[in-house]
Each structure stands twice: as C-alpha cells, then as structure tokens.
Write a protein that holds these residues in place. Structure first.
Motif, PDB file in Angstrom:
ATOM      1  N   PRO A 161      49.156  31.283  35.304  1.00 36.43           N
ATOM      2  CA  PRO A 161      49.121  30.003  34.576  1.00 36.43           C
ATOM      3  C   PRO A 161      49.329  28.788  35.482  1.00 36.43           C
ATOM      4  N   LEU A 162      50.093  28.957  36.568  1.00 32.70           N
ATOM      5  CA  LEU A 162      50.415  27.825  37.428  1.00 32.70           C
ATOM      6  C   LEU A 162      49.310  27.499  38.430  1.00 32.70           C
ATOM      7  N   ILE A 163      48.414  28.437  38.685  1.00 38.27           N
ATOM      8  CA  ILE A 163      47.361  28.137  39.671  1.00 38.27           C
ATOM      9  C   ILE A 163      46.056  27.702  39.014  1.00 38.27           C
ATOM     10  N   GLN A 164      45.992  27.693  37.671  1.00 37.85           N
ATOM     11  CA  GLN A 164      44.747  27.296  37.005  1.00 37.85           C
ATOM     12  C   GLN A 164      44.403  25.828  37.250  1.00 37.85           C
ATOM     13  N   ILE A 165      45.417  25.020  37.540  1.00 36.68           N
ATOM     14  CA  ILE A 165      45.196  23.598  37.794  1.00 36.68           C
ATOM     15  C   ILE A 165      44.312  23.368  39.014  1.00 36.68           C
ATOM     16  N   ALA A 166      44.188  24.383  39.882  1.00 36.01           N
ATOM     17  CA  ALA A 166      43.381  24.246  41.096  1.00 36.01           C
ATOM     18  C   ALA A 166      41.927  23.933  40.780  1.00 36.01           C
ATOM     19  N   GLU A 167      41.474  24.243  39.566  1.00 36.36           N
ATOM     20  CA  GLU A 167      40.123  23.892  39.143  1.00 36.36           C
ATOM     21  C   GLU A 167      39.896  22.383  39.234  1.00 36.36           C
ATOM     22  N   TYR A 168      40.974  21.623  39.077  1.00 38.37           N
ATOM     23  CA  TYR A 168      40.878  20.161  39.092  1.00 38.37           C
ATOM     24  C   TYR A 168      41.409  19.560  40.392  1.00 38.37           C
ATOM     25  N   THR A 169      42.457  20.121  40.942  1.00 38.07           N
ATOM     26  CA  THR A 169      43.163  19.474  42.049  1.00 38.07           C
ATOM     27  C   THR A 169      43.144  20.259  43.354  1.00 38.07           C
ATOM     28  N   GLY A 170      42.555  21.453  43.351  1.00 35.00           N
ATOM     29  CA  GLY A 170      42.733  22.309  44.506  1.00 35.00           C
ATOM     30  C   GLY A 170      44.195  22.732  44.595  1.00 35.00           C
ATOM     31  N   ILE A 171      44.647  23.072  45.774  1.00 40.94           N
ATOM     32  CA  ILE A 171      46.040  23.514  45.931  1.00 40.94           C
ATOM     33  C   ILE A 171      47.008  22.349  46.054  1.00 40.94           C
TER      34      ILE A 171
ATOM     35  N   LEU B 187      52.198  24.012  32.728  1.00 43.90           N
ATOM     36  CA  LEU B 187      52.293  25.401  32.269  1.00 43.90           C
ATOM     37  C   LEU B 187      51.449  25.646  31.021  1.00 43.90           C
ATOM     38  N   ILE B 188      51.503  24.709  30.070  1.00 40.84           N
ATOM     39  CA  ILE B 188      50.758  24.893  28.809  1.00 40.84           C
ATOM     40  C   ILE B 188      49.259  24.841  29.064  1.00 40.84           C
ATOM     41  N   THR B 189      48.818  23.827  29.802  1.00 45.15           N
ATOM     42  CA  THR B 189      47.376  23.715  30.063  1.00 45.15           C
ATOM     43  C   THR B 189      46.889  24.889  30.912  1.00 45.15           C
ATOM     44  N   GLY B 190      47.732  25.346  31.830  1.00 45.52           N
ATOM     45  CA  GLY B 190      47.359  26.509  32.640  1.00 45.52           C
ATOM     46  C   GLY B 190      47.215  27.754  31.797  1.00 45.52           C
ATOM     47  N   THR B 191      48.103  27.902  30.822  1.00 41.41           N
ATOM     48  CA  THR B 191      48.028  29.052  29.916  1.00 41.41           C
ATOM     49  C   THR B 191      46.760  28.990  29.069  1.00 41.41           C
ATOM     50  N   ILE B 192      46.431  27.792  28.615  1.00 42.72           N
ATOM     51  CA  ILE B 192      45.210  27.611  27.810  1.00 42.72           C
ATOM     52  C   ILE B 192      43.966  27.889  28.653  1.00 42.72           C
ATOM     53  N   GLN B 193      43.941  27.354  29.878  1.00 46.87           N
ATOM     54  CA  GLN B 193      42.809  27.594  30.777  1.00 46.87           C
ATOM     55  C   GLN B 193      42.671  29.075  31.105  1.00 46.87           C
ATOM     56  N   LEU B 194      43.800  29.712  31.341  1.00 47.11           N
ATOM     57  CA  LEU B 194      43.787  31.138  31.655  1.00 47.11           C
ATOM     58  C   LEU B 194      43.191  31.938  30.506  1.00 47.11           C
ATOM     59  N   SER B 195      43.618  31.614  29.286  1.00 50.60           N
ATOM     60  CA  SER B 195      43.090  32.300  28.101  1.00 50.60           C
ATOM     61  C   SER B 195      41.593  32.056  27.955  1.00 50.60           C
ATOM     62  N   TYR B 196      41.168  30.828  28.213  1.00 44.54           N
ATOM     63  CA  TYR B 196      39.740  30.490  28.085  1.00 44.54           C
ATOM     64  C   TYR B 196      38.905  31.340  29.036  1.00 44.54           C
TER      65      TYR B 196
ATOM     66  N   SER C  94      38.586  31.335  43.931  1.00 43.19           N
ATOM     67  CA  SER C  94      37.934  31.671  42.665  1.00 43.19           C
ATOM     68  C   SER C  94      38.347  30.716  41.560  1.00 43.19           C
ATOM     69  N   VAL C  95      39.614  30.302  41.574  1.00 49.56           N
ATOM     70  CA  VAL C  95      40.082  29.357  40.553  1.00 49.56           C
ATOM     71  C   VAL C  95      39.463  27.986  40.777  1.00 49.56           C
ATOM     72  N   GLU C  96      39.431  27.537  42.018  1.00 51.08           N
ATOM     73  CA  GLU C  96      38.877  26.219  42.333  1.00 51.08           C
ATOM     74  C   GLU C  96      37.409  26.101  41.935  1.00 51.08           C
ATOM     75  N   THR C  97      36.673  27.187  42.092  1.00 52.81           N
ATOM     76  CA  THR C  97      35.231  27.152  41.829  1.00 52.81           C
ATOM     77  C   THR C  97      34.854  27.767  40.490  1.00 52.81           C
ATOM     78  N   ARG C  98      35.782  28.539  39.894  1.00 57.00           N
ATOM     79  CA  ARG C  98      35.537  29.317  38.671  1.00 57.00           C
ATOM     80  C   ARG C  98      34.362  30.263  38.860  1.00 57.00           C
ATOM     81  N   LYS C  99      34.391  30.941  40.007  1.00 56.28           N
ATOM     82  CA  LYS C  99      33.404  31.957  40.316  1.00 56.28           C
ATOM     83  C   LYS C  99      34.114  33.255  40.679  1.00 56.28           C
ATOM     84  N   SER C 100      33.488  34.368  40.348  1.00 54.69           N
ATOM     85  CA  SER C 100      34.014  35.663  40.767  1.00 54.69           C
ATOM     86  C   SER C 100      33.826  35.817  42.271  1.00 54.69           C
TER      87      SER C 100
END
Length: 556
Positions: A155-165, A216-225, A469-475
């Motif tokens: 959940p905490l690393i999903q933000i990397a889609e927007y901000t990187g690390i 944490l909440i947005t990361g959990t939501i992104q993770l679920s998505y 993978s999180v930053e790009t949303r690719k496998s």
C-alpha cells in the motif's frame, strides 16, 4: 540524560563514531541481507534518527568525516557481497558512497544550522536531492536508497505511480528529522521535553499524520484497483535460468552453456510458450557479426572457425525452435565503417561491441537493443584522458569497454510490445519509464546476478525492480542467469521467484496492460519531476539561508 556535548572531547567524537557505525548496521537490516532474507523495512522509519542527531550536534570540522564514515560503514554491511565480484569493488563503492554521504552530511547540517527551528523540513528535500544526484552521475548506484526498504509494504509504494520513489523518501526522512531536531537538543540539555516540543511544533505532526493516512488509504485503494484490473491479454513467457558461472569463459564454456540453454529451451517449449527468453549475454559469440561478415583470416581470439560454427548451431537451433527467441548477445559492429571487418595492415578485427539483447525469429535478428546505462569501471570509463592511471589499472584488470546505446528500443512479438533493460538498468527509474513512454507494455529485465555468488545481491536487485512496475504500471519479467528470476506485477508484488543457483526454466503467464487501454502513469509522463523540484528547493533554501545569516552577522 548524559551530557556528552557540554564540552567536545575525544570521548564525544568516539561516541559519535560508535553511534554512526551502529546506525549504519541497523539501517542495513532494513534491506535484504545477511541478517534478514527479505529485510525489515519498518526499520527505515527510525534508523536515521541517531544519524541526524549526530549531524546536528557535531562540529563542522567533524561532520564531513562522519558522513564518509557512515557511507563506508553502511555499504560494507549492505553490499558485503561485493568482494565476490572483485576485491577492489568494495573499496571503490564504499569510497564513492562515503564521499557522497560526506557532501550529504554537510548539506543536512547546513539545513539545521541556517534554519534552527524548521531545518528538519528542508532535510527531507535534501535527502531526496542526494538520492537522485547519487544515482545520476557516471558511477551512479541506487542500491541502498531508503525508499526501496519499503518494497514489501505494497500500500505504501503505490504512490510511486505519481511521484516515483521521491515522495516515499520524504515521508521516511522528514519525521525522523523532526524527532532528531528535539533529541539533539535534549542530548545537549538545551531542548524541551519531547511532548512539550511536540505541543510547540504541533503543525508538522498533524500534517504528517494526515498525509500518511491519505497515503495509506489511497495506496490501499490503488492496490485493490490493480489487483482486480483486467489485463488486455496474457503473454506466456518461458524464462531459461542456466546457472552459468560468470567467471568462466572461453569457447568450451560457451559451447557448454549453449548446450544447457538449448536443452532447457526444448523442455520449456513443450508447455507452448509465446516466446523463449534467455538472460544477459547468455550466448556470447556475436550473432550479428557472424551473420554479416566472413571470418576467414580474422584474428579472433576465440578461434574463428570454431566460433563461426557455434553461431551456425545457434542460428539453426533458433530456426528449429519455431518460437521467438530473446537473448542477451553482444552486437559487433564495424569500428571504422570505411574499412572492412579485418584491418588488412594489422590483421586485427575492425570491430567494436555493444552489450545487447537480440530478438531472433524466422531465421533472422528482428530487432536489437543496446544497453544505455553501462556499469561504471567494468563496462564503461569515460575519463581515460583525465585519469589515465586509473584507466590503465582497469585495463590491466582485463576489463573490456562496451559502446553505449542511445535508443529506448521497443520490441514486438505476437502483438506484445516490450522492452529489455539489461543488467542493472532496471534500478534506475527513468529508463523503464522511457521504454514505456516509447510504447512498451511489458518490461523484460535481462540480467546476470550469478557473478556475485550471493543470493542476497540478487534479491536486493529484484526488490529495487518492484518499484519500476509500480511507477509504470507494467508487468515485469526478470530472466536471469541464476537469480532472481521472477515476475513482478504492476502492484509491485513478486510472483513465483525461481530457486537461485539452480539450472532450470520457468513459465510465466504475464498479464499485459496496454497503454492504449490504461494510459501512461503520471510518473511516466513526468519522469523524476519531484527529484528536480527537491534539488531546486534545497539549493535555493541553503543559498537564501546562508545569505540571510551573513546579513544578520553584518548588522551585528
């Protein structure tokens, strides 16, 4: 509380040194290593507090030494396996990282010296700046960057889609800087009790807790998505892990490796994959060179006739495989395009090489990618004129330089678009992002971590790759010589890691998320923007703070 700072002495200095070495060891445990196979990531949220206390309380004369010491100590604990590569590697890496930390410590001390009350806010931006700059120069090396310690906390690393690390780094460092700001004063018996300090400086913890909850909440939501996102298709990939000892070379070794790769590929093909993937430089003789030029009379140190015959066997096998074959293989090109493949005057090959990946299908090389980010000192050294003594040492150690690629190539096979960062190219966020921006829908990392002889080294590499993978949303599919062969989902989750140091193959049904369906992430469209902003914020704040400090002194 013992007042170690009432009067600086040798004991004070030694206590700082001891505290920094202990902190370096504790910080290293946050990552996979000899203490914990997967790392204890939560440690990253408090391991730096003692370091920041020392920085604030030590003298300007000592802070540089302390930074160098901490850098050397941490990378000795963290990269303990580097001597397996070369005994000098641990010296080179620790000296480089120690020097980088030396400069970091000066900047961090400048923040709390120039901005006594709120310098901790600036320290977070300074740490981001350090993390980015330390990976961006010739010897850039992102291993040990604090954000990667959280790879298990999805959940905490999903933000990397927007901000990187970079946002993750700030959220780890800033609260520690806040706490250290008070504890450093308490050590000197100058500050308020911690709860009193918090009441007087309540705005930061309120904002931080609020941001953390949203994080944490947005990361959990992104993770679920992304766990429930429907892939556009599934791509069946056969990864071949031939477990070759990287330190063995020569034609006999290359022939034995090819025999193992061929056997494992034929076993894997029974499961009807869409593509067969070998690892970085799995096949050493340059296929492109042998297909383009005659070897008659060439002074090839491998033995021209035997080498040419091995390449013919490869081509014959690849044609009979009846599946696309992706492999690491050096690309030989004419060093002087105005001459032929052989210099008639010297009898030597007119050839230079790239560390490459080739896609072989239908009896020909369909496409080639040349590695863009070469390993410093062993694959690339641009300072021959400036540092001839070091260049000569590296040449004496039998290091061979590759040419540098300059294009983020996107391959296509059976309608799947993918790119192939080679070796440690996947530890740099900008490279996979550029591949995806150029059209890739899957990342295929071709690497060879067998050289390290350490399972921990391979795991450290793989855990860094999770953020790509999180930053790009690719496998991501990682096809390695020995480890860590695995698949990484767009959530950053590692799937089906193959046992290391074992000759085997593995089939991955890779979910493909096409950009045409899901678009590009904010990070892909704006690569490392937060790092750039942090550099400007840090530089401007330190310059303005220094100017104001000088003006105040002049007025006095």
């Amino acid at each position: 509380m013992i007042d170690l700072y009432k009067k600086r002495s040798l004991g004070t200095f030694c206590s700082e040194v001891l505290l920094l070495v202990i902190s370096a060891f504790i910080y290293s445990i946050a990552f996979p290593g000899f203490v914990s196979e997967k790392g204890l990531g939560f440690i990253a949220f408090f391991a730096i507090i003692p370091v920041l206390i020392v920085i604030k309380n030590t003298s300007w004369k000592a802070v540089g030494f302390h930074g160098f010491l901490f850098g050397v100590a941490f990378y000795c604990f963290f990269n303990y396996w580097l001597p397996n590569f070369h005994k000098g590697a641990i010296v080179i890496v620790t000296v480089i990282k120690g020097t980088e930390m030396l400069m970091l410590f000066f900047a961090l001390k400048g923040a709390v010296t120039l901005f006594k009350k709120h310098g901790y806010l600036l320290q977070g931006f300074i740490w981001i700046s350090y993390a980015y700059l330390s990976e961006s120069w010739f010897a850039g090396y992102p291993y040990g960057t604090i954000a990667y310690a959280l790879y298990q906390y999805l959940p905490l690393i999903q933000i990397a889609e927007y901000t990187g690390i970079w946002f993750i780094i700030y959220m780890i460092i800033a609260p520690q800087a806040y706490i250290a700001n008070n504890l450093a004063d308490r050590v000197k018996r100058q500050g308020d009790r911690f709860l009193v300090y918090v009441k007087k400086n309540l705005l930061f913890p309120i904002i931080y807790v609020a941001v953390f909850i949203v994080w944490l909440i947005t990361g959990t939501i992104q993770l679920s998505y992304w766990e429930n996102a429907k892939e556009d298709r599934t791509w069946r990939v056969a990864t071949i892990q031939h477990n070759h000892d990287s330190w063995q070379g020569g034609l006999t070794t290359y022939r034995r490796n090819f025999s193992n790769l061929r056997r494992l590929s034929l076993e894997a093909i029974r499961q009807n994959p869409d593509i067969v993937v070998w690892s970085e430089t799995a096949f050493v003789p340059s296929v492109s060179w042998h297909m383009n030029y005659s070897y008659e009379g060439a002074g090839d140190t491998l033995g021209n006739a035997e080498t040419a015959e091995l390449v013919k066997e490869f081509v014959s096998f690849a044609e009979e495989l009846d599946k696309p074959l992706l492999t690491g293989n050096p690309t030989g090109v004419l060093k002087d395009p105005t001459k032929g493949p052989i210099d008639l005057e010297t009898g030597e090959l007119n050839r230079t090489d790239y560390n490459s990946v080739i896609l072989f299908d239908d009896g020909t090389i369909k496409a080639t990618y040349n590695k863009q980010h070469l390993v410093p000192f062993t694959e690339h050294f641009p300072y021959q004129k400036q540092l001839p003594w070091l260049y000569n040492i590296l040449v004496a150690l039998d290091y061979n330089w590759w040419e540098k690629g300059d294009e983020p190539v996107v391959f296509e096979s059976d309608g799947v678009k993918f790119s192939t960062p080679i070796c440690y190219e996947d530890v740099f966020g900008y490279l996979p992002a550029e591949f995806v921006k150029n059209g890739a829908d899957v990342i295929v990392n071709m690497t060879n971590d067998r050289w390290s002889g350490s399972a921990d080294a391979a795991v450290q590499h793989a855990t860094i790759a999770t953020l790509r993978s999180v930053e790009t949303r690719k496998s991501t599919v990682r096809s390695t010589n020995s480890g860590q062969t695995c698949m990484i989902l767009p959530t950053g989750k590692i799937v089906d890691p193959v046992e290391q140091f074992k000759m085997t193959y593995h089939i991955y049904d890779v979910p493909v998320y096409e950009s045409a369906t899901y678009g590009h992430t904010f990070y892909v469209e704006h690569i490392d923007y937060l790092a750039y902003a942090s550099i400007y914020i840090s530089a401007i704040a330190l310059i303005v703070g220094l100017a104001l400090n000088i003006l105040r002194r002049i007025k006095k």
